[in-house]
Scaffold this motif. Sequence first.
Motif, mmCIF file in Angstrom:
data_model
loop_
_atom_site.group_PDB
_atom_site.id
_atom_site.type_symbol
_atom_site.label_atom_id
_atom_site.label_comp_id
_atom_site.label_asym_id
_atom_site.label_seq_id
_atom_site.Cartn_x
_atom_site.Cartn_y
_atom_site.Cartn_z
ATOM 1 N N MET A 37 1.092 -5.251 -6.122
ATOM 2 C CA MET A 37 2.382 -4.854 -5.581
ATOM 3 C C MET A 37 2.637 -3.383 -5.888
ATOM 4 O O MET A 37 2.446 -2.926 -7.017
ATOM 5 C CB MET A 37 3.531 -5.676 -6.168
ATOM 6 C CG MET A 37 4.886 -5.247 -5.582
ATOM 7 S SD MET A 37 6.311 -6.181 -6.178
ATOM 8 C CE MET A 37 6.453 -5.602 -7.856
ATOM 9 N N PHE A 38 3.106 -2.672 -4.861
ATOM 10 C CA PHE A 38 3.610 -1.319 -5.009
ATOM 11 C C PHE A 38 5.113 -1.421 -4.811
ATOM 12 O O PHE A 38 5.574 -1.916 -3.792
ATOM 13 C CB PHE A 38 2.968 -0.375 -3.994
ATOM 14 C CG PHE A 38 1.480 -0.271 -4.178
ATOM 15 C CD1 PHE A 38 0.951 0.401 -5.272
ATOM 16 C CD2 PHE A 38 0.614 -0.854 -3.280
ATOM 17 C CE1 PHE A 38 -0.419 0.488 -5.452
ATOM 18 C CE2 PHE A 38 -0.757 -0.770 -3.449
ATOM 19 C CZ PHE A 38 -1.275 -0.098 -4.548
ATOM 20 N N ASP A 39 5.871 -0.948 -5.792
ATOM 21 C CA ASP A 39 7.305 -1.153 -5.806
ATOM 22 C C ASP A 39 8.035 0.185 -5.862
ATOM 23 O O ASP A 39 7.421 1.236 -6.031
ATOM 24 C CB ASP A 39 7.666 -2.009 -7.028
ATOM 25 C CG ASP A 39 8.987 -2.742 -6.908
ATOM 26 O OD1 ASP A 39 9.688 -2.582 -5.887
ATOM 27 O OD2 ASP A 39 9.330 -3.481 -7.842
ATOM 28 N N GLY A 46 1.232 0.893 -9.110
ATOM 29 C CA GLY A 46 1.348 -0.507 -8.749
ATOM 30 C C GLY A 46 1.104 -1.432 -9.921
ATOM 31 O O GLY A 46 0.773 -1.013 -11.022
ATOM 32 N N TYR A 87 6.173 -7.383 8.087
ATOM 33 C CA TYR A 87 6.973 -6.258 7.633
ATOM 34 C C TYR A 87 8.428 -6.542 7.953
ATOM 35 O O TYR A 87 8.748 -7.232 8.921
ATOM 36 C CB TYR A 87 6.491 -4.927 8.215
ATOM 37 C CG TYR A 87 6.442 -4.871 9.724
ATOM 38 C CD1 TYR A 87 7.531 -4.435 10.469
ATOM 39 C CD2 TYR A 87 5.286 -5.253 10.401
ATOM 40 C CE1 TYR A 87 7.481 -4.377 11.841
ATOM 41 C CE2 TYR A 87 5.224 -5.208 11.783
ATOM 42 C CZ TYR A 87 6.317 -4.767 12.497
ATOM 43 O OH TYR A 87 6.265 -4.718 13.877
ATOM 44 N N THR A 109 6.554 -4.815 3.054
ATOM 45 C CA THR A 109 5.342 -5.229 3.745
ATOM 46 C C THR A 109 4.632 -6.268 2.888
ATOM 47 O O THR A 109 4.512 -6.093 1.673
ATOM 48 C CB THR A 109 4.394 -4.038 3.990
ATOM 49 O OG1 THR A 109 5.096 -3.025 4.695
ATOM 50 C CG2 THR A 109 3.185 -4.456 4.800
ATOM 51 N N HIS A 123 -0.634 -9.142 -1.248
ATOM 52 C CA HIS A 123 -0.198 -7.756 -1.383
ATOM 53 C C HIS A 123 1.266 -7.661 -0.977
ATOM 54 O O HIS A 123 1.687 -8.279 0.004
ATOM 55 C CB HIS A 123 -1.039 -6.837 -0.491
ATOM 56 C CG HIS A 123 -0.583 -5.412 -0.530
ATOM 57 N ND1 HIS A 123 -0.896 -4.564 -1.556
ATOM 58 C CD2 HIS A 123 0.191 -4.710 0.319
ATOM 59 C CE1 HIS A 123 -0.344 -3.377 -1.326
ATOM 60 N NE2 HIS A 123 0.326 -3.441 -0.199
ATOM 61 N N GLU A 124 2.022 -6.872 -1.728
ATOM 62 C CA GLU A 124 3.444 -6.682 -1.445
ATOM 63 C C GLU A 124 3.764 -5.209 -1.691
ATOM 64 O O GLU A 124 3.307 -4.629 -2.674
ATOM 65 C CB GLU A 124 4.246 -7.576 -2.377
ATOM 66 C CG GLU A 124 5.698 -7.727 -2.055
ATOM 67 C CD GLU A 124 6.352 -8.792 -2.938
ATOM 68 O OE1 GLU A 124 7.455 -8.493 -3.431
ATOM 69 O OE2 GLU A 124 5.782 -9.890 -3.112
ATOM 70 N N HIS A 125 4.556 -4.637 -0.797
ATOM 71 C CA HIS A 125 4.916 -3.221 -0.914
ATOM 72 C C HIS A 125 6.394 -3.073 -0.577
ATOM 73 O O HIS A 125 6.834 -3.502 0.486
ATOM 74 C CB HIS A 125 4.070 -2.390 0.058
ATOM 75 C CG HIS A 125 4.254 -0.920 -0.105
ATOM 76 N ND1 HIS A 125 3.227 -0.035 0.005
ATOM 77 C CD2 HIS A 125 5.342 -0.163 -0.372
ATOM 78 C CE1 HIS A 125 3.665 1.202 -0.180
ATOM 79 N NE2 HIS A 125 4.953 1.133 -0.407
ATOM 80 N N HIS A 126 7.130 -2.436 -1.483
ATOM 81 C CA HIS A 126 8.564 -2.155 -1.285
ATOM 82 C C HIS A 126 8.735 -0.643 -1.299
ATOM 83 O O HIS A 126 8.138 0.039 -2.140
ATOM 84 C CB HIS A 126 9.420 -2.694 -2.426
ATOM 85 C CG HIS A 126 9.168 -4.120 -2.778
ATOM 86 N ND1 HIS A 126 9.708 -4.690 -3.908
ATOM 87 C CD2 HIS A 126 8.452 -5.106 -2.189
ATOM 88 C CE1 HIS A 126 9.345 -5.942 -3.995
ATOM 89 N NE2 HIS A 126 8.583 -6.221 -2.958
ATOM 90 N N SER A 127 9.553 -0.110 -0.418
ATOM 91 C CA SER A 127 9.835 1.324 -0.456
ATOM 92 C C SER A 127 11.163 1.617 0.220
ATOM 93 O O SER A 127 11.641 0.852 1.055
ATOM 94 C CB SER A 127 8.720 2.139 0.207
ATOM 95 O OG SER A 127 8.662 1.867 1.594
#
Length: 131
Positions: A37-39, A46, A87, A109, A123-127
């Motif tokens: 995860m990128f947060d 990450g 997304y 995402t 995989h998880e990405h928050h921005s």
Amino acid sequence: MPDDEQQIRTLIEQWAAAVHGGDLDAVVADHADEIVMFDVPPPYEGIRGLAEYRATWPPFFEWQAQGASFEIDSLDITAGADVAYAYALLSCGTPDELTARPALRLRLTFGLRKEGGRWTVAHEHHSFPQS
């Protein structure tokens, strides 16, 4: 893949409801053991693994207890036979933050894979966009 898309939509909607409700076990329930995860907050390189993923949520729940929103505004899903991505844009902020920046949306995402007939988040990405 409409059934797969619906399964993924349900998974993500339940995840968002669990996040909003502060239910840690439900938040991590459909995530792979080796989740990446990128947060928004650090570490910016990450996190890796379910234990690190789990550890990121209590501070968020504390912040959210101030009355913050965490609601899906839009969600798009593309599903193959065993991999998928989704997304979304979410309203995420305290009432003061959302009043000051009403168009601000959290970008989310997910990368998912199907294992044993069950979708899991790998995989998880928050921005947030830069202002």
